[in-house]
Design a protein around this motif. Structure first.
Motif, mmCIF file in Angstrom:
data_model
loop_
_atom_site.group_PDB
_atom_site.id
_atom_site.type_symbol
_atom_site.label_atom_id
_atom_site.label_comp_id
_atom_site.label_asym_id
_atom_site.label_seq_id
_atom_site.Cartn_x
_atom_site.Cartn_y
_atom_site.Cartn_z
ATOM 1 N N SER A 224 0.181 -1.097 -0.049
ATOM 2 C CA SER A 224 0.087 -0.249 -0.204
ATOM 3 C C SER A 224 1.113 1.504 -0.108
ATOM 4 N N GLY A 225 2.274 0.864 0.340
ATOM 5 C CA GLY A 225 3.181 2.156 0.359
ATOM 6 C C GLY A 225 2.787 2.891 1.338
ATOM 7 N N ILE A 226 2.442 1.752 2.597
ATOM 8 C CA ILE A 226 2.879 2.887 3.864
ATOM 9 C C ILE A 226 4.380 2.363 4.246
ATOM 10 N N LYS A 227 5.021 3.455 4.894
ATOM 11 C CA LYS A 227 6.804 3.161 5.589
ATOM 12 C C LYS A 227 6.205 2.386 7.018
ATOM 13 N N TYR A 228 6.703 1.564 7.551
ATOM 14 C CA TYR A 228 6.432 1.128 8.490
ATOM 15 C C TYR A 228 7.989 0.496 9.406
ATOM 16 N N GLN A 229 7.737 0.672 10.899
ATOM 17 C CA GLN A 229 8.217 -0.441 11.164
ATOM 18 C C GLN A 229 7.506 -1.359 12.956
ATOM 19 N N VAL A 230 7.741 -2.227 13.026
ATOM 20 C CA VAL A 230 7.404 -3.119 13.789
ATOM 21 C C VAL A 230 8.295 -3.608 15.336
ATOM 22 N N PHE A 231 7.257 -2.610 16.260
ATOM 23 C CA PHE A 231 8.292 -3.007 17.564
ATOM 24 C C PHE A 231 8.305 -4.594 18.199
ATOM 25 N N ASN A 232 9.346 -5.063 18.665
ATOM 26 C CA ASN A 232 9.411 -5.857 19.189
ATOM 27 C C ASN A 232 8.926 -7.082 18.744
ATOM 28 N N PRO A 233 9.471 -7.856 17.038
ATOM 29 C CA PRO A 233 8.890 -8.754 16.303
ATOM 30 C C PRO A 233 9.095 -9.641 17.148
ATOM 31 N N ILE A 234 7.805 -11.258 17.559
ATOM 32 C CA ILE A 234 8.099 -12.467 18.487
ATOM 33 C C ILE A 234 8.627 -12.966 17.465
ATOM 34 N N LYS A 235 8.577 -13.742 18.623
ATOM 35 C CA LYS A 235 9.591 -14.983 17.958
ATOM 36 C C LYS A 235 8.942 -16.672 18.926
ATOM 37 N N TYR A 236 9.813 -17.741 18.085
ATOM 38 C CA TYR A 236 8.825 -18.215 18.897
ATOM 39 C C TYR A 236 9.439 -19.367 19.684
ATOM 40 N N ILE A 237 10.812 -18.794 20.181
ATOM 41 C CA ILE A 237 11.623 -19.096 21.470
ATOM 42 C C ILE A 237 11.776 -17.835 22.395
ATOM 43 N N VAL A 238 10.689 -18.063 22.751
ATOM 44 C CA VAL A 238 10.058 -17.328 24.830
ATOM 45 C C VAL A 238 11.205 -16.502 24.840
ATOM 46 N N LEU A 239 11.445 -15.657 24.805
ATOM 47 C CA LEU A 239 12.338 -14.069 25.539
ATOM 48 C C LEU A 239 12.136 -13.492 26.888
ATOM 49 N N PRO A 240 12.797 -13.102 26.693
ATOM 50 C CA PRO A 240 12.671 -12.152 27.399
ATOM 51 C C PRO A 240 11.915 -10.558 27.259
ATOM 52 N N GLN A 241 12.829 -10.551 26.507
ATOM 53 C CA GLN A 241 11.796 -9.782 25.487
ATOM 54 C C GLN A 241 10.813 -9.147 25.122
ATOM 55 N N HIS A 242 9.936 -10.165 25.127
ATOM 56 C CA HIS A 242 8.495 -9.955 24.947
ATOM 57 C C HIS A 242 7.489 -9.149 26.070
ATOM 58 N N ASN A 243 8.385 -9.450 26.789
ATOM 59 C CA ASN A 243 7.317 -9.015 28.523
ATOM 60 C C ASN A 243 7.293 -6.991 28.285
ATOM 61 N N ASN A 244 8.183 -6.571 27.514
ATOM 62 C CA ASN A 244 7.956 -5.138 27.165
ATOM 63 C C ASN A 244 7.808 -4.710 25.878
ATOM 64 N N ARG A 245 6.041 -4.081 25.756
ATOM 65 C CA ARG A 245 5.812 -4.112 24.785
ATOM 66 C C ARG A 245 5.588 -1.939 24.324
ATOM 67 N N ASN A 246 5.391 -1.968 23.466
ATOM 68 C CA ASN A 246 5.086 -0.600 22.915
ATOM 69 C C ASN A 246 3.371 -0.150 22.626
ATOM 70 N N HIS A 247 2.964 0.225 24.450
ATOM 71 C CA HIS A 247 1.717 0.819 24.762
ATOM 72 C C HIS A 247 1.164 2.300 24.241
ATOM 73 N N ARG A 248 2.212 2.607 23.602
ATOM 74 C CA ARG A 248 1.623 4.082 22.920
ATOM 75 C C ARG A 248 1.019 4.129 21.749
ATOM 76 N N LYS A 249 0.218 5.109 21.874
ATOM 77 C CA LYS A 249 -0.938 5.586 20.760
ATOM 78 C C LYS A 249 -0.157 6.807 20.473
ATOM 79 N N ILE A 250 0.299 7.093 19.515
ATOM 80 C CA ILE A 250 0.155 8.702 19.313
ATOM 81 C C ILE A 250 -0.601 9.119 17.223
ATOM 82 N N ALA A 251 -0.689 9.842 16.743
ATOM 83 C CA ALA A 251 -0.937 10.346 15.455
ATOM 84 C C ALA A 251 -1.355 11.824 15.743
ATOM 85 N N VAL A 252 0.719 12.068 14.760
ATOM 86 C CA VAL A 252 1.501 13.188 14.063
ATOM 87 C C VAL A 252 0.936 13.812 13.000
ATOM 88 N N ILE A 253 -0.136 14.451 13.048
ATOM 89 C CA ILE A 253 -0.551 15.439 11.431
ATOM 90 C C ILE A 253 0.435 16.946 10.708
#
Length: 511
Positions: A224-253
């Motif tokens: 669609s042409g949308i540039k994107y980044q994925v925060f903390n991609p899920i991996k099948y091996i359980v890692l401590p990083q899965h415990n931290n998430r990006n819970h922010r909600k921001i829109a800027v125009i």
């Protein structure tokens, strides 16, 4: 059958299976070790003693210490292994450090251009604002117009209209994106804006979207042409990083209009679908200089996740320092962000400062009420001292276990004089605090351990602004359709329910 098929084909299903396999292998390893009992006992004892000393001396929340001490004492080697595995999270630390360096850079820019902090004459407000400037690198602004939304429907309506009028860029950062009317409407409009030459960028949390957008979500965004980044991609091996998430909600125009609050990009947030009764949420729209902070929050997160470095000055509106270019409300506006692993619980300290400095009242809305010792003490002491403390939580729960823990805190709060209400029509997802008609925060921050200690969050602090009356009035209107809880009602609960809530509270920091 259809529901079962959906579960089996979801991204979460293989993760659960692999997690269980990993858990079985770990348990089996400890069973084998137990056959050499003497060595097992010595290693377990030494390791548990060392970790206990480290934990006790660690500069962290006491509730976290207790939560980890229990498994280390009861299952020494296994509990120690879990602690060592989850205590360190290089991913969250690297993101936090990257964001800290970029936000401090923008703070330097702002502090050289204006000195708005010194215009705050109220001593309590001045100290709160100075804390956010010094420890979160977030300056305070005037020259900003603010609008409060008591419902997601109103928020989404204005957001769409502002995106339609975008000329330069659109930044979106959300925890949850789900298929349905909201996303279909938004993505169709974003494609149109991209064709017009608008720079559209999206950051989404992989965990929040895991079972919602499908495995090919990234491919569809790219197409669609949308540039994107994925925060903390899920991996099948359980890692401590899965415990931290990006819970922010921001829109800027265009760097001139910004949105934040509790709302994600999904249909339940605007009551297009019904999941837990009527969904009541809140958000804010700001227009003017304070939007620059939301722009920087997004850019700092983008730069932390991407190899592409975006120069902040490229997104600074040309008329930024021309006061006549903005519509100004009375009062002060201070967006702030909070990150885990930086040893500064900005969200919690902001709430605590408001509670401790309250003179008349403190009103709080939150979907989850899982209190640290500091927060519980602050709320009960305020109520005991004569402050009118009121809290609204949901009547219909979205997470049964968390709701059970939430209710387990009612009794000590009610005994101290705190008034607690549950939103009878359904689920309240708003994360607001308002006090004394002169200070308020609208944010993404739940009053629980996850938001206060584990997640990346953001919010906006308002002082002496017209929006504060709207936030207070919304609380009162919500309270009028909510059910007030009584101490007698809590005492009359089944003994099993009380015991379950008490046990779960021990592990509250991990929920």
């Amino acid at each position: 059958m259809k529901k079962l098929l959906k579960i089996v084909t979801s991204r979460a299903f293989p993760m659960v299976i692999i997690f269980l396999i990993q858990l079985v292998l770990i348990v089996e390893m400890f069973i084998i070790l137990k056959e050499n009992f003497i060595w097992f006992y010595v290693v377990s004892f030494v390791l548990s003693v060392v970790l206990m000393v480290v934990l006790i001396n660690k500069d962290t929340n006491p509730d976290y210490k207790i939560t980890w001490i229990i498994p280390i004492l009861t299952l020494p080697l296994f509990g120690s292994f879990l602690y060592l595995f989850f205590a360190k999270n290089k991913f969250a630390e690297s993101v936090s450090k990257g964001m800290a360096s970029t936000t401090s850079s923008f703070h330097f820019l702002m502090s050289n251009e204006e000195n708005t902090l010194e215009e705050i004459t109220n001593p309590d407000a001045y100290l709160q604002s100075r804390y956010l400037e010094r420890y979160a690198s977030c300056p305070v602004y005037r020259n900003t117009k603010s609008k409060y939304y008591p419902l997601g429907e109103l928020y989404f309506e204005d957001l769409i209209e502002d995106i339609k009028n975008a000329k330069s860029f659109i930044f979106l950062e959300y925890f949850i994106i789900d298929k349905g009317y909201v996303w279909d409407t938004l993505v169709s409009l974003l494609k149109q804006k991209i064709e017009e030459g608008v720079d559209v960028r999206l950051i989404y949390d992989d965990f929040g979207c895991m079972n919602k957008m499908g495995r090919d979500f990234g491919d569809r965004l790219r197409a669609s042409g949308i540039k994107y980044q994925v925060f903390n991609p899920i991996k099948y091996i359980v890692l401590p990083q899965h415990n931290n998430r990006n819970h922010r909600k921001i829109a800027v125009i265009d760097g001139k209009i910004g949105y934040t609050g509790g709302l994600n990009l999904a249909d339940e947030y605007i009551n297009k679908i019904v999941r837990f009764g009527h969904w009541r949420d809140s958000g804010v729209r700001i227009e003017g200089q304070a939007v620059w902070s939301l722009t920087v929050f997004f850019l700092s997160m983008w730069n932390s996740l991407s190899d592409e470095f975006l120069n902040f000055n490229d997104y600074l509106p040309k008329d930024f320092f021309k006061e006549e270019g903005f519509v100004e409300d009375k009062g002060f506006v201070q967006p702030f962000a909070d990150a885990p692993r930086d040893k500064e619980p900005v969200g919690e300290n902001t709430y605590l400062n408001i509670i401790y400095r309250a003179k008349k009242y403190v009103y709080i809305t939150t979907p989850y009420l899982i209190l640290s010792s500091e927060m519980l003490t602050a709320l009960t002491n305020a109520a005991k001292g004569g402050i009118d403390v009121r809290i609204i939580t949901p009547y219909i729960a979205d997470k049964k276990m968390v709701f059970m823990v939430t209710r387990s805190y009612y009794e000590p709060l009610l005994e101290a004089g705190v008034k607690i209400y549950e939103y009878k029509p359904g689920f309240i997802h708003a994360k607001n605090i308002v006090s004394d008609d002169n200070v308020a925060v609208v944010s993404t921050i739940n009053v629980d351990f996850r938001s206060l200690y584990l997640h990346f969050e953001n919010g906006i602090w308002f002082f002496d602004s017209p929006i504060i009356k709207d936030i207070r009035d919304d609380f009162i209107e919500t309270m009028e359709v909510s059910q007030r809880k009584t101490l007698q009602e809590m005492n009359d609960r089944l003994l099993a329910v009380k015991i379950a809530g008490s046990v779960l509270r021990i592990f509250a920091p991990l929920l």
